[in-house]
Write an enzyme that holds these catalytic residues in place. Sequence first.
Site, PDB file in Angstrom:
ATOM      1  CE1 TYR A 163      -4.186   1.426  -0.161  1.00 25.80           C
ATOM      2  CE2 TYR A 163      -3.574   2.650   1.814  1.00 25.80           C
ATOM      3  CZ  TYR A 163      -4.441   2.428   0.760  1.00 25.80           C
ATOM      4  OH  TYR A 163      -5.550   3.222   0.623  1.00 25.80           O
ATOM      5  CE  LYS A 170      -7.108   6.235   1.054  1.00 22.75           C
ATOM      6  NZ  LYS A 170      -8.077   7.102   0.364  1.00 22.75           N
TER       7      LYS A 170
END
Length: 263
Positions: A163, A170
Amino acid sequence: MESKDTPLQLLTGRTGIVFGVANKRSLAWACTKSLSQSGMRLALTYASERMERTVRELAADLPGALVLPCDVTKSEEVEAVFAKLKAEFGFLDTIVHAIAYAKREELEGDFYHTSKAGYMIAHEVSCYSLTEIARCALPLMENRQGSIVTLSYIGGERVVKNYNVMGIAKAALEASVRYLAHDLGPRGIRVNAISAGPVRTLSASGVSGFSEVLDHIATNAPLRRNITAEEVGDACLFLASNLSRGITGSTIYVDAGYNIMGV
Ligand code: NAP
């Protein structure tokens, strides 16, 4: 899972805009359906001409919907969206920010290989856009007890293999939610994030090893299954409605409980 409940008309007379519908699998589309079924009049945006037709086809069934272009890397397009909403809606109650982008090559291998350009574009699209959108929306949203909702992922808090830079974006997005909630609360606007479990969408397919993540959640989450896009849409409806009037600055998990797990 589909809700067995009949949608309540919780949002009749309210208006909203959803950023991030690419196709019918998009989490933004699930949010759109939940909000529209509850009576909200909506605008949808598309990022590129490539997506315009699909978004227009999806919007065709939504009563009174507007469809507008908006690539969030172009400030003039963001500003034009809110000028159009002012003219057409006059006011705004809800924003759904369901946008993210990272270069495909940044979503595999070691995080420390992230390029400066890859880092910047991931943050510009996936994080900074929320702040710019909130600023442009302020005159239309002020003192209407409205709500801004963005979408996050547990990769912003914990390490999720591959990720990488999107996890950093995020984390910044969730921090932005807290700062925006602080600033906008006195002006009658709530700001929250939904941290969604993995759902197979266009963006998710760009993360290397995504199928293994789905399998892991189905085996290990307390509910022993993956979530559905509709469950994210219904949480969005809750955050857009007055039912959540005491909640701001929060990240709410819609992840079959996976976030509570240790070993
Ligand atoms: P999606 O359907 O691919 O949606 C992503 C959207 O971002 C697309 O509509 C895409 O438009 C848009 N976008 C990318 N660059 C943009 C730009 N410069 N300007 C405006 N829009 C742009 O994927 P999704 O999974 O539903 O993603 C929605 C949100 O949910 C993202 O924030 C994602 O990180 C988050 N999320 C997803 C999952 C998951 O497992 N699916 C889990 C947790 C959180 P184009 O396609 O036209 O570029």
